[in-house]
Design an enzyme around this catalytic site. Structure first.
Site, mmCIF file in Angstrom:
data_model
loop_
_atom_site.group_PDB
_atom_site.id
_atom_site.type_symbol
_atom_site.label_atom_id
_atom_site.label_comp_id
_atom_site.label_asym_id
_atom_site.label_seq_id
_atom_site.Cartn_x
_atom_site.Cartn_y
_atom_site.Cartn_z
ATOM 1 N N TRP A 163 2.738 92.733 -3.878
ATOM 2 C CA TRP A 163 1.506 92.505 -2.747
ATOM 3 C C TRP A 163 0.868 91.214 -3.307
ATOM 4 O O TRP A 163 0.295 90.481 -2.137
ATOM 5 C CB TRP A 163 0.715 93.650 -2.911
ATOM 6 C CG TRP A 163 1.248 94.863 -2.092
ATOM 7 C CD1 TRP A 163 1.345 96.026 -2.683
ATOM 8 C CD2 TRP A 163 1.468 94.978 -0.855
ATOM 9 N NE1 TRP A 163 2.005 96.956 -1.904
ATOM 10 C CE2 TRP A 163 2.432 96.444 -0.497
ATOM 11 C CE3 TRP A 163 1.640 94.303 0.185
ATOM 12 C CZ2 TRP A 163 2.823 96.733 0.559
ATOM 13 C CZ3 TRP A 163 1.952 94.514 1.430
ATOM 14 C CH2 TRP A 163 2.772 95.797 1.710
ATOM 15 N N ASP A 208 -7.530 92.611 -4.340
ATOM 16 C CA ASP A 208 -7.069 93.681 -3.131
ATOM 17 C C ASP A 208 -6.933 94.987 -4.241
ATOM 18 O O ASP A 208 -6.187 95.044 -4.799
ATOM 19 C CB ASP A 208 -5.394 93.097 -2.910
ATOM 20 C CG ASP A 208 -4.974 94.034 -1.976
ATOM 21 O OD1 ASP A 208 -5.389 95.018 -1.868
ATOM 22 O OD2 ASP A 208 -3.722 93.815 -1.512
ATOM 23 N N LYS A 255 -4.160 104.258 2.141
ATOM 24 C CA LYS A 255 -3.724 104.664 0.789
ATOM 25 C C LYS A 255 -4.632 105.780 0.099
ATOM 26 O O LYS A 255 -4.151 106.872 -0.071
ATOM 27 C CB LYS A 255 -3.825 103.611 -0.091
ATOM 28 C CG LYS A 255 -3.022 102.258 0.410
ATOM 29 C CD LYS A 255 -1.635 102.343 0.828
ATOM 30 C CE LYS A 255 -0.714 101.454 1.318
ATOM 31 N NZ LYS A 255 -0.962 100.022 1.001
HETATM 32 C C1 LIG Z 1 -0.255 98.719 1.391
HETATM 33 C C2 LIG Z 1 -0.883 97.342 0.965
HETATM 34 C C3 LIG Z 1 -0.947 96.313 1.449
HETATM 35 C C4 LIG Z 1 -0.759 96.375 3.002
HETATM 36 O O1 LIG Z 1 -1.270 97.035 3.818
HETATM 37 P P1 LIG Z 1 -1.449 96.836 5.424
HETATM 38 O O2 LIG Z 1 -2.643 97.809 5.719
HETATM 39 O O3 LIG Z 1 -0.290 97.517 5.832
HETATM 40 O O4 LIG Z 1 -1.873 95.542 5.940
HETATM 41 C C5 LIG Z 1 -1.763 95.209 0.823
HETATM 42 N N1 LIG Z 1 -2.108 95.270 -0.391
HETATM 43 C C6 LIG Z 1 -1.671 96.528 -1.201
HETATM 44 C C7 LIG Z 1 -2.245 96.570 -2.642
HETATM 45 C C8 LIG Z 1 -1.157 97.664 -0.647
HETATM 46 O O5 LIG Z 1 -1.047 98.579 -1.290
#
Ligand SMILES: *Cc1c(COP(=O)(O)O)cnc(C)c1O
Length: 359
Positions: free
Chosen positions: A101, A171, A195
Site C-alpha cells: 500500500w 495511511d 477495514k
Molecule cells: C485497503 C487499503 C487501501 C485502499 O483502500 P480503498 O478504500 O480501496 O481505496 C489503502 N491503504 C491501505 C493500508 C489499505 O488497507
C-alpha cells in the site's frame, strides 16, 4: 448462523451494530424513514454527522486544532489528494516504502512531485520495517508519507517516526481505532472505512489546522481538503448511510471499553494466532516478530498444493475469506476489532486439526 469472516475488507462488522441497523432501518427514530432516505441537509442527518465526529474525537482524544473529514473517496484517492493539497508549491516529498500500500501511494505521488523513497524494505521482501536510523529524510520535503499497517504484507508500526518539522502523513486504513494512539505527531491521518470502521464508501481524514491551505489550482473541487473542511464534508452529497453505520461502530467501541479495551483484545487474538504459527512446522509467517500486525496475519502452508483443500475445508466450517491477497499468495486472517476471540480460537482449532490430518 453467522460465519467468522476473516476478509481484509470489506470486513466483518460487530453483530451488535448489524442488528441495530436492522432494527432502526425502516423507521429511524420516528422519522418514518430510513437514514438512507433522509436529506443530507436535514437537521436529523446533521445530528448523525456531528455525533459521529464527537464520538471519534472522544475515542482519539483529538485536540481542537485537528479537523475531521468524512470523505466519499476510498483511501486510494488520498494518494492524489495529499500531493495536490499539501505540496503547496514544493516539488519534493518523502515516502517510506514498507509494503504494497505504501508502494501504491508512491506510484501515485510521482505524478505530482519528486518522490524521495527515504527508506524501503523491498530487499527484505517486505518482511521487516526499515529501522528509523536508515531513513534518508529530506528536511525540505513537503511531507513524509508512510503506511502504518501494511494490510497485505502484515506489518505494523508500533512506533511513530520522528520526522522533525516536516508534516507526517499516514495511511492508517487497516488499524485505525485498533489501539490508543497519540495523534499529535501527525500532520494528517487517513483511513478507508471498510477495514476497521464500517461499510465501504467512506474514508476519514484527520488533518491539522496549519495544513489547511488552498489546494493547487488544478485540484478537482471535491478533492480539496480546505474547502471540504469549510463545507463540513458536504461539498456534495456525502455517503449518509455509511457515515451513520460508522458512527454506530464508534458507539460500539465506546460501549466496549474504548481503544484500550480494543488493544487488549487485539493483542490477545493476534498473540494466540502467532504463537500457534510459530510452534507449527506446517504453517509459517515470515514477518519479523516485533513488526507483526495485530490486524492482518498472512500465513503460508509449507506445502502450497494443500491451499485449496485448506480454503475449502475452512469455509465449510464457517471460517470465511481466508485466501491471501494475490500479491503475496497463501492465506491471510484479518482480525479487526469486530472479530471476536472465539473466531480466532475456532481458526486455530481448525488449523491444528488440518495439520494433524495432512501434516
Ligand atoms: C485497503 C487499503 C487501501 C485502499 O483502500 P480503498 O478504500 O480501496 O481505496 C489503502 N491503504 C491501505 C493500508 C489499505 O488497507
Amino acid at each position: 448462523m453467522r460465519a467468522f469472516n476473516f476478509s481484509a475488507g470489506p470486513a466483518t462488522l460487530p453483530l451488535e451494530v448489524i442488528t441495530q441497523v436492522q432494527e432502526e432501518l425502516p423507521n429511524w427514530r420516528g422519522t418514518g424513514m430510513s437514514v438512507m432516505e433522509l436529506s443530507h441537509r436535514s437537521p436529523e442527518f446533521a445530528g448523525i454527522l456531528s455525533e459521529a465526529e464527537l464520538d471519534l474525537r472522544e475515542l482519539l482524544s483529538l485536540p481542537d486544532h485537528y479537523r475531521v473529514l468524512f470523505c466519499q473517496e476510498g483511501a486510494s484517492a488520498h494518494w492524489d489528494m495529499i500531493p495536490l493539497n499539501l505540496l503547496q508549491g514544493n516539488t519534493n516529498a518523502d515516502y517510506i516504502e514498507s509494503g504494497y500500500w505504501s508502494y501504491r501511494a508512491i506510484e501515485e505521488g510521482r505524478r505530482y512531485c519528486n518522490v524521495n523513497i527515504a527508506a524501503s524494505n523491498r530487499i527484505d521482501q517486505f518482511t521487516a520495517i526499515p529501522d528509523q536510523s536508515e531513513w534518508r529524510l529530506n528536511p525540505k520535503a513537503a511531507y513524509v508519507h508512510y503506511c502504518s499497517n501494511e494490510t497485505i504484507h502484515g506489518l505494523e508500526f508500533f512506533w511513530t517516526p520522528d520526522v522533525g518539522k516536516v508534516p507526517l502523513v499516514v495511511d492508517m486504513s487497516s488499524h485505525f481505532l485498533s489501539r490508543p494512539m497519540d495523534i499529535t505527531p501527525f500532520g494528517m491521518i487517513y483511513a478507508g472505512a471498510q477495514k476497521n470502521i464500517g461499510p465501504a464508501g467512506l474514508s476519514i481524514v484527520i488533518i491539522r489546522d496549519d495544513l489547511l491551505k488552498p489546494a493547487a489550482a488544478r485540484t478537482p473541487f471535491l478533492m480539496n481538503y480546505h474547502d471540504q473542511v469549510h463545507a463540513h464534508s458536504m461539498l456534495n452529497t456525502p455517503p449518509t448511510f455509511t457515515i451513520w453505520v460508522a458512527g454506530l461502530v464508534f458507539q460500539w467501541i465506546k460501549r466496549h471499553g474504548g481503544l484500550s479495551a480494543m488493544a487488549k483484545a487485539n493483542t490477545q487474538k493476534s498473540g494466540l494466532l502467532y504463537d500457534f504459527l510459530d510452534k507449527s512446522g506446517f504453517y509459517r509467517n515470515p514477518v519479523k516478530h516485533s513488526d507483526r500486525s495485530h490486524m492482518n496475519v498472512p500465513f503460508f502452508l509449507r506445502e502450497p498444493s494443500l491451499e485449496d483443500a485448506f480454503l475449502k475445508e475452512s469455509s465449510a466450517q464457517g471460517l470465511k475469506q481466508l485466501r491471501g491477497h494475490a500479491v503475496v499468495g497463501g492465506m491471510r486472517a484479518s482480525i479487526y476489532n469486530a472479530m471476536p476471540l472465539a473466531g480466532v480460537e475456532a481458526l486455530v482449532t481448525f488449523m491444528a486439526d488440518f495439520e494433524r490430518r495432512y501434516g
